[in-house]
Write an enzyme that holds these catalytic residues in place. Sequence first.
Site, mmCIF file in Angstrom:
data_model
loop_
_atom_site.group_PDB
_atom_site.id
_atom_site.type_symbol
_atom_site.label_atom_id
_atom_site.label_comp_id
_atom_site.label_asym_id
_atom_site.label_seq_id
_atom_site.Cartn_x
_atom_site.Cartn_y
_atom_site.Cartn_z
ATOM 1 N N LYS A 155 -0.029 -3.633 -16.133
ATOM 2 C CA LYS A 155 -1.235 -4.219 -15.540
ATOM 3 C C LYS A 155 -2.400 -3.297 -15.835
ATOM 4 C CE LYS A 155 0.566 -6.821 -11.600
ATOM 5 N NZ LYS A 155 0.525 -6.940 -10.128
ATOM 6 N N GLU A 197 3.116 5.133 -1.879
ATOM 7 C CA GLU A 197 3.789 4.199 -2.809
ATOM 8 C C GLU A 197 5.263 4.583 -2.985
ATOM 9 O OE1 GLU A 197 2.311 1.475 -3.827
ATOM 10 O OE2 GLU A 197 0.165 1.923 -3.633
ATOM 11 N N LYS A 239 10.528 0.747 -10.197
ATOM 12 C CA LYS A 239 9.450 -0.120 -10.691
ATOM 13 C C LYS A 239 9.850 -0.763 -12.018
ATOM 14 C CE LYS A 239 4.753 -1.196 -11.387
ATOM 15 N NZ LYS A 239 3.335 -0.960 -11.188
ATOM 16 N N GLU A 249 4.698 -11.301 -13.008
ATOM 17 C CA GLU A 249 4.607 -11.709 -11.603
ATOM 18 C C GLU A 249 4.671 -13.225 -11.476
ATOM 19 O OE1 GLU A 249 1.960 -9.013 -9.641
ATOM 20 O OE2 GLU A 249 1.905 -10.255 -7.854
ATOM 21 N N ARG A 254 8.210 -9.534 -8.644
ATOM 22 C CA ARG A 254 7.272 -8.406 -8.765
ATOM 23 C C ARG A 254 6.395 -8.297 -7.520
ATOM 24 N NH1 ARG A 254 4.166 -6.057 -14.146
ATOM 25 N NH2 ARG A 254 2.983 -4.475 -13.039
ATOM 26 N N ASN A 258 4.168 -5.472 -3.507
ATOM 27 C CA ASN A 258 2.979 -5.653 -2.678
ATOM 28 C C ASN A 258 3.232 -5.400 -1.192
ATOM 29 O OD1 ASN A 258 0.130 -7.341 -2.872
ATOM 30 N ND2 ASN A 258 1.049 -6.762 -4.810
ATOM 31 N N HIS A 261 0.522 -4.147 1.103
ATOM 32 C CA HIS A 261 -0.747 -4.345 0.406
ATOM 33 C C HIS A 261 -1.566 -5.505 0.959
ATOM 34 C CE1 HIS A 261 1.032 -1.455 -2.307
ATOM 35 N NE2 HIS A 261 -0.015 -1.475 -3.105
ATOM 36 N N HIS A 265 -4.983 -4.064 1.370
ATOM 37 C CA HIS A 265 -6.163 -4.516 0.613
ATOM 38 C C HIS A 265 -7.262 -4.980 1.569
ATOM 39 C CE1 HIS A 265 -3.676 -5.291 -3.283
ATOM 40 N NE2 HIS A 265 -4.263 -4.115 -3.319
ATOM 41 N N HIS A 279 -6.786 4.081 -1.279
ATOM 42 C CA HIS A 279 -5.813 3.001 -1.439
ATOM 43 C C HIS A 279 -4.465 3.328 -0.775
ATOM 44 C CE1 HIS A 279 -3.721 -0.366 -3.285
ATOM 45 N NE2 HIS A 279 -2.832 0.473 -3.786
HETATM 46 P P1 NAD Z 1 -7.960 8.218 -9.659
HETATM 47 O O1 NAD Z 1 -7.590 7.836 -11.014
HETATM 48 O O2 NAD Z 1 -9.339 7.927 -9.191
HETATM 49 O O3 NAD Z 1 -7.652 9.771 -9.465
HETATM 50 C C1 NAD Z 1 -7.947 10.378 -8.231
HETATM 51 C C2 NAD Z 1 -8.753 11.650 -8.420
HETATM 52 O O4 NAD Z 1 -7.875 12.681 -8.873
HETATM 53 C C3 NAD Z 1 -9.876 11.561 -9.445
HETATM 54 O O5 NAD Z 1 -10.979 12.258 -8.966
HETATM 55 C C4 NAD Z 1 -9.291 12.292 -10.663
HETATM 56 O O6 NAD Z 1 -10.277 12.869 -11.461
HETATM 57 C C5 NAD Z 1 -8.437 13.331 -10.007
HETATM 58 N N1 NAD Z 1 -7.302 13.811 -10.782
HETATM 59 C C6 NAD Z 1 -6.451 13.083 -11.534
HETATM 60 N N2 NAD Z 1 -5.435 13.841 -11.967
HETATM 61 C C7 NAD Z 1 -5.657 15.093 -11.497
HETATM 62 C C8 NAD Z 1 -4.948 16.308 -11.581
HETATM 63 N N3 NAD Z 1 -3.776 16.391 -12.218
HETATM 64 N N4 NAD Z 1 -5.483 17.395 -10.970
HETATM 65 C C9 NAD Z 1 -6.647 17.317 -10.279
HETATM 66 N N5 NAD Z 1 -7.353 16.176 -10.142
HETATM 67 C C10 NAD Z 1 -6.860 15.079 -10.732
HETATM 68 O O7 NAD Z 1 -7.005 7.553 -8.554
HETATM 69 P P2 NAD Z 1 -5.479 7.071 -8.564
HETATM 70 O O8 NAD Z 1 -5.081 7.073 -7.149
HETATM 71 O O9 NAD Z 1 -4.664 7.799 -9.559
HETATM 72 O O10 NAD Z 1 -5.586 5.568 -9.076
HETATM 73 C C11 NAD Z 1 -6.248 4.582 -8.339
HETATM 74 C C12 NAD Z 1 -6.495 3.392 -9.235
HETATM 75 O O11 NAD Z 1 -5.225 2.899 -9.685
HETATM 76 C C13 NAD Z 1 -7.188 2.228 -8.530
HETATM 77 O O12 NAD Z 1 -8.240 1.784 -9.331
HETATM 78 C C14 NAD Z 1 -6.105 1.166 -8.434
HETATM 79 O O13 NAD Z 1 -6.638 -0.138 -8.482
HETATM 80 C C15 NAD Z 1 -5.266 1.475 -9.642
HETATM 81 N N6 NAD Z 1 -3.868 0.987 -9.570
HETATM 82 C C16 NAD Z 1 -3.398 0.272 -10.608
HETATM 83 C C17 NAD Z 1 -2.095 -0.189 -10.602
HETATM 84 C C18 NAD Z 1 -1.564 -0.933 -11.788
HETATM 85 O O14 NAD Z 1 -0.435 -1.430 -11.725
HETATM 86 N N7 NAD Z 1 -2.302 -1.002 -12.867
HETATM 87 C C19 NAD Z 1 -1.248 0.096 -9.515
HETATM 88 C C20 NAD Z 1 -1.763 0.843 -8.455
HETATM 89 C C21 NAD Z 1 -3.082 1.289 -8.480
HETATM 90 N N1 GLY Z 2 1.223 -2.195 -8.419
HETATM 91 C C1 GLY Z 2 1.733 -3.530 -8.380
HETATM 92 C C2 GLY Z 2 2.282 -4.000 -9.677
HETATM 93 O O1 GLY Z 2 2.318 -3.256 -10.627
HETATM 94 O O2 GLY Z 2 2.706 -5.118 -9.781
#
Ligand code: NAD
Ligand code: GLY
Length: 378
Positions: A155, A197, A239, A249, A254, A258, A261, A265, A279
């Site tokens: 995704k 998670e 996963k 999904e 899948r 959620n 969530h 959300h 989140h």
């Molecule tokens: P993020 O990518 O914003 O990272 C969080 C913070 O940590 C940022 O400031 C980043 O610069 C910092 N950072 C990253 N790695 C680091 C490291 N090793 N050391 C120090 N700082 C570091 O947040 P996240 O929680 O990783 O991701 C959130 C995003 O993921 C949301 O946009 C959400 O919608 C998305 N998401 C997507 C899926 C999917 O299946 N595609 C699933 C869950 C969440």
């Molecule tokens: N994080 C939900 C999905 O990947 O389906």
Amino acid sequence: MNTPEVETIVPVALGERSYEIRVSSGGPEGLGRFARVALDATWAGRSCRRGLIVTDENLAASAKPFGDSLRAAGIATTVAVVPPGESSKSLAQASDLYDRLIELRADRHFAIIALGGGVIGDLAGFVAATFTRGVPLLMVPTTLLAQVDSSVGGKVGVNHPRAKNIIGAFHQPVGVWVDVKTLLTLPVREVRCGLAEVVKYGVILDAPFFAELEANVGPILAMDLATIRRIVARSCELKAEVVSRDEREETGLRAVLNFGHTVGHAIEAVAGYGGGFQHGEAVAVGMAAECRIAERLGWVGSDVTHRVVDLLERFGLPTSAPGLDAGALIEAMTRDKKNRDGKIRFVLPREIGRVELTDAAGVDDVRAVLNEWDRGPG
Ligand code: NAD
Ligand code: GLY
């Protein structure tokens, strides 16, 4: 926990889109070799000799050894750095990356390497899905949330100013390289968000894993790398299993991912993105609330809610959100993507390790649970 192993390979079985997740704590040296093998397994990747590492400002300084390792394996890279944070998941930021790819004369054999958290993975993945209708994508997740969740499953997407994650695609990576050592610099609040998670996987799919988490709170919070590697690998296995059975999904399977969530959300939407709840924190509150909804339906006893709430709180996560308006939260839940025929659908526990997607909970049940938040600790 188990004897520490050097690395774990988790396969994601998706026919011709299959790939491997490699979970280790050994540093970036092996990335190039892993990338070469992963790329060579695909039509577009076989002749890949160049790539763009997409990362954010907080990680830019650590990108060099990853690039060095890729160069040693015959993949020359340049680095694109975007601002950290959710606001980079935008069409404007994607457009800047397309400009960069055009300047670099990238073709369909050019790789995108996403080095960062979920924001970078979603953004770079979206660009990889759409540039020339799809170029090879290598995920190098560096947050716990990205390692156990967003980097796996294909995704990808960006936000619309009025709706999160609404513009996107399914685009599986050619491989996912997880080095848990990168987590040592991650702020503790981000670690906790990833742990929400991880707890989720235990509740939805794996009771023994949930019990392992309960027994290992100390080493996990102390960032013992062997323990972290083990829980990241198990989360990826769970996963991968779900994604390989319901990639897009479509069957409802899948949707089990959620759990927590629907309420989570809604909390993010009502509190404001980038507001009081990250989140993972919103999902933690959501899991506690959804356990209580399941209790009201007679699906689980209070012992299940108690175990889930206790584990989340030991990980330093919130389990209630007093002060948020129940009506506004319920209104937000009516816009959830899982809903059918105007009814809110939840993923609710039947026991630790087993959940079901259901519309059995009425608005009164939901309101009663949300109202409990303002009556003191839950
Ligand atoms: P993020 O990518 O914003 O990272 C969080 C913070 O940590 C940022 O400031 C980043 O610069 C910092 N950072 C990253 N790695 C680091 C490291 N090793 N050391 C120090 N700082 C570091 O947040 P996240 O929680 O990783 O991701 C959130 C995003 O993921 C949301 O946009 C959400 O919608 C998305 N998401 C997507 C899926 C999917 O299946 N595609 C699933 C869950 C969440
Ligand atoms: N994080 C939900 C999905 O990947 O389906």
